[in-house]
Design an enzyme around this catalytic site. Structure first.
Site, short mmCIF file in Angstrom:
data_model
loop_
_atom_site.label_atom_id
_atom_site.label_comp_id
_atom_site.label_asym_id
_atom_site.label_seq_id
_atom_site.Cartn_x
_atom_site.Cartn_y
_atom_site.Cartn_z
N CYS A 163 0.55 -1.49 0.07
CA CYS A 163 -0.10 0.21 0.32
C CYS A 163 1.06 1.43 -0.72
O CYS A 163 1.28 1.24 1.05
CB CYS A 163 -0.71 0.14 0.88
N CYS A 200 -0.48 4.13 2.64
CA CYS A 200 -0.33 3.90 3.47
C CYS A 200 1.40 4.22 4.35
O CYS A 200 1.80 4.57 4.91
CB CYS A 200 -0.67 2.48 4.28
N ASP A 201 1.93 3.80 3.25
CA ASP A 201 3.39 3.87 3.23
C ASP A 201 4.68 4.18 2.50
O ASP A 201 5.56 4.96 3.04
CB ASP A 201 3.80 2.09 3.35
#
Ligand code: NAP
Length: 330
Positions: free
Chosen positions: A152, A155-156
């Site tokens: 992701c 997300c990261d």
């Protein structure tokens, strides 16, 4: 119509608890399908119980801007869209509960779902459990997950470990393109590794991706190993060219895998019919092979897999459940 009653229910731990003895509708999943089903069943006055699972809001909460959900000409943040959907369903009486279904017994009516060790009886179930990111299946990938291997970018991607570093995205679909485009904000260069020589992504995404100077496609290639397990962090990927069999290493600080999804239906294996890949195939409308069990969204759809089609299926499942209940309780 038969009304739900309150009663004592034994829990798995032997304790007893007071709760609604019988739900009319339990919706499993809070992605586009689940929350749309929640909105429609709530407006039908069925007071649906909506179970979030481990990823409240579903996969859309992990994407950045959603540009193809009708009604948002400038696009909408995925997390915001899902938060709004939940609020809309709650406004009409949906009860959203954080919880994961551990077991499902569809062998008799009412059905029994076990959620966090507690049984929940319900007349109907709408399965909207979505799908999860598929993994490459390499041992080194598993060893380095969250140490540079991720599924992701939203997300990261902004983590310090990826800033101004070369990054790798694996895949050739819309997700891979989206991840690669997003990562150009952080990485020094983004290598897009695809096993064929043409992207599967939609034309607009493919063109946008291939015309972005920071994105360097590597065609006909697969990752055979993520380096370096000994250092306990990602330092590169070993590639194999599928045409020439030549091996090479690309240095990178992160590998973002975007190779599609697998349906989250393992829990229902044996309890409900599904195809060889685990997708639940509805038999009549959105009803599964067990009357009273309905299905919607990515856990039953390997063809369209769009936020808006999932929402449409959630609507259809809610209407089917409502009609089924009306007939059952006549
Ligand atoms: P997808 O369309 O199924 O694409 C998966 C990609 O990964 C394909 O290019 C596939 O290669 C590759 N792949 C699969 N298994 C692999 C493996 N073991 N090793 C290496 N490569 C592998 O999945 P997706 O990109 O996640 O998209 C899913 C759905 O969501 C699609 O319908 C898509 O349109 C939609 N979506 C839309 C947007 C958007 O519109 N903004 C964004 C994200 C997703 P092959 O091409 O060779 O099969």
């Amino acid at each position: 119509m038969r009304q739900p009653v309150r009663s004592r229910l034994p829990t798995a731990s032997g304790k007893t608890t007071f709760r609604l003895l019988m739900e009319k509708v339990v919706i499993i999943g809070t992605g586009c399908a689940g929350l749309t089903a929640a909105l429609y069943t709530a407006r039908a006055n069925l007071q649906p119980l909506v179970l979030t699972g481990t990823q409240p809001g579903g996969l859309l909460t992990t994407t950045s801007i959603v540009e193809n959900f009708p009604g948002f000409p400038e696009g909408v943040d995925g997390y915001e869209l899902m938060t709004r959907m939940q609020k809309q369903a709650e406004r009409f009486g949906a009860r959203v509960k954080f919880g994961t279904v551990e077991a499902a017994d569809f062998s008799r009516q009412p059905f029994v779902l076990t959620v966090d060790d507690e049984p929940i009886q319900t007349q109907t179930v709408i399965i909207a459990t979505g799908a999860s990111h598929r993994h490459l299946g390499l041992e080194s990938e598993a060893n380095l997950e969250n140490k540079g291997v991720t599924y992701c970018a939203t997300c990261d991607g902004a983590l310090p470990m990826f800033r101004n570093q070369p990054l790798v995205v694996v895949g050739g679909g819309d997700s891979a393109c989206e991840e690669a485009l997003y990562l150009t904000r952080f990485g020094s260069v983004v290598h897009l590794i695809h096993r064929r020589d043409a992207l599967r992504a939609s034309k607009i995404m493919a063109e946008r991706t291939l015309s972005t100077p920071k994105i360097k496609p590597i065609w006909d290639s697969v990752v055979t190993e993520v380096l370096d397990v000994k250092q306990d962090k990602v330092t590169g990927v070993r590639l194999k060219n599928l045409r020439s069999n030549a091996e090479s290493v690309v240095d990178c600080a992160g590998m973002f895998v975007a190779i599609g999804h697998a349906p989250n239906t393992q829990l229902f294996k044996g309890a409900i019919e599904m195809d060889a890949s685990g997708y639940i195939i509805p038999k009549r409308g959105t009803m599964a092979n067990v009357p009273g069990v309905f299905v919607a969204g990515d856990c039953s759809d390997h063809v369209y897999r769009q936020a808006v089609t999932a929402a449409g299926m959630g609507c259809a499942a809610a209407i089917d459940a409502e009609r089924y209940l009306a007939a059952l309780n006549e």
